[in-house]
Scaffold this active site. Structure first.
Site, PDB file in Angstrom:
ATOM      1  N   ASN A  34      27.927  29.041  22.368  1.00  0.00           N
ATOM      2  CA  ASN A  34      28.057  28.100  21.255  1.00  0.00           C
ATOM      3  C   ASN A  34      27.762  26.681  21.742  1.00  0.00           C
ATOM      4  OD1 ASN A  34      30.627  26.841  22.168  1.00  0.00           O
ATOM      5  ND2 ASN A  34      31.346  28.947  21.938  1.00  0.00           N
ATOM      6  N   ARG A  35      27.895  25.712  20.872  1.00  0.00           N
ATOM      7  CA  ARG A  35      27.415  24.355  21.179  1.00  0.00           C
ATOM      8  C   ARG A  35      28.393  23.509  21.988  1.00  0.00           C
ATOM      9  NH1 ARG A  35      25.865  21.760  15.706  1.00  0.00           N
ATOM     10  NH2 ARG A  35      25.423  19.995  17.054  1.00  0.00           N
TER      11      ARG A  35
END
Ligand code: CTP
Length: 404
Positions: free
Chosen positions: A210-211
């Site tokens: 994820n980011r």
């Protein structure tokens, strides 16, 4: 600005080593951190670097002469008023003089008048550090409560390699933060922080993640350390530099983060669960890279399965052992942030939750700022203003300190 150093009075002693050039950088970093920096050079240091260089970065005159008639008992004033004294670089000669209580220049005079901690960063070449005379002097000073940073191993000015390099200014700054914060609101507390994403592999070259960059979690680890805590950081894959003086456990997958966190909190007082943990992983892992010609065999779709919920395991352990005493979770939401966050607080058995609307302007992933709402299990709500992730971390630490 670094909260733990702002308005602190730091005396920086500089002695005659080529590492003097790094002391200018240290003086600059301390000044930028908000400290008031008074530099004292020895005559030999002055041969390597000019007082003007220090004056230029600190905005204050650098001192050399103990016979300066324009000031009254300068060494006593400096020594009594300082919050911290650092000698960097410290030569074998100065270390020997300090071990013997000599006071023959402004630097050694000031050191004898100190009422605050003293940190020494030795720098010397050609095996001088490991010489029994230097080792004995260092031992005497340690015995008296003096702190040491380094020296580091590596190439020295002579071209020889060995233990004798002054530690880098960034590392010294970290050590200075540790000393400045030693009596902070988290003194005596063991804090575990998780940070960053986790990564779930499909094959040896591909993964789901994820980011998260780990910025908010690392800022929390630093804020806890600045407040005097012993910190263990369980870190997913990230590019952030880690705070000096903390323990770091590097992990990749949710399973690894789970195991490391459950182990670390066994004896901890506080858990700050800032990691963006992968909730799913590919249901099968291919040992070799999946070739595009074989993609059809995968049905062009990635099958997923659930990973462990780390906070769930922490809750079970806490119900059995009582530790950790305080658990803070984060909620990363893209809608109904307040409601979803409050539900997570209850469902995960947290004492406090930091809710993040990751779609809000200036908040969430890949930015330096954040906007967080804190809800405690007793229903208290605190809406923190939009600020840097560092400032958010400091506010969370202060908030927890009030709860303790
Ligand atoms: N968390 C955890 N283990 C997981 C997933 C999340 O311990 N497998 C922790 C996070 O570190 C965070 C909190 O649980 O402190 C909430 O994470 P978040 O991703 O917001 O929620 P989820 O539990 O994933 O729930 P949902 O999918 O409903 O958003």
């Amino acid at each position: 600005m670094i909260q733990v150093l702002s308005d602190k009075k730091v005396v920086l002693g500089v002695t005659g080593s080529i590492a003097c050039y790094k002391a200018v950088d240290l003086a600059s970093k301390l000044t930028q951190a908000g400290a008031q920096v008074d530099v004292i050079l020895t005559e030999s240091a002055r041969r390597f670097v000019s007082p003007l260089a220090f004056r230029s970065v600190t905005g204050r005159p650098a001192l050399v002469d103990m016979w300066d008639e324009s000031t009254h008992v300068q060494h006593v004033n400096l020594g009594e008023e300082a919050d911290l004294m650092v000698i960097a670089p410290a030569t074998a000669n100065t270390i020997a003089r300090l071990a013997n209580g000599m006071a023959d220049n402004l630097l050694t005079l000031t050191t004898l008048s100190l009422r605050c901690p003293l940190l020494i960063a030795p720098a010397m070449d050609g095996g001088m550090y490991t010489h029994p005379a230097t080792q004995a002097n260092v031992a005497v000073l340690r015995e008296r409560g003096v702190w040491f940073a380094g020296p580091a191993e590596g190439r020295m000015a002579s071209g020889l390699s060995g233990q004798g390099r002054m530690v880098e200014p960034a590392e010294l700054l970290g050590k200075i933060r540790q000393i400045a914060g030693r009596n902070g609101v988290f003194k005596g507390q063991h804090v575990v922080v998780t940070a960053g994403p986790t990564r779930e592999a499909l094959d040896p070259v591909r993964f789901i993640t994820n980011r998260s960059t780990g910025k908010q979690g690392v800022a929390l680890a630093q804020a806890a350390a600045d407040a005097g805590a012993t910190v263990t950081l369980v870190a997913g894959p990230m590019r952030q530099p880690f705070p000096v003086g903390i323990e770091v456990v590097n992990v990749l997958t949710t399973q690894e983060m789970h195991d490391a966190t459950v182990e670390a909190v066994r004896k901890a007082d506080i858990l700050l669960m800032a990691a963006a943990v992968s909730d799913f992983r590919p249901s099968k892992f291919n040992n070799q890279k999946i070739k595009k010609t074989k993609a059809e065999e995968w049905g062009m779709a990635i099958g997923l399965e659930r990973t462990l919920d780390i906070l769930e395991s922490v809750k079970a352990q806490r119900d059995a052992t009582g530790r950790p005493f305080i658990v803070l979770g984060f909620a990363a939401e893209t809608q109904n942030a307040f409601e979803y966050g409050r539900n997570k607080l209850i469902r995960k058995g947290l004492d406090i939750i930091a809710i993040n609307d990751v779609t809000a302007e200036g908040a969430g992933f890949e930015v330096d700022t954040n906007r967080v709402i804190l809800i405690s299990s007793d229903g208290e709500v605190a809406r923190l203003p939009l600020s840097t992730k560092t400032a958010v971390a400091e506010q969370i630490v202060n908030h927890l300190a009030k709860m303790m």
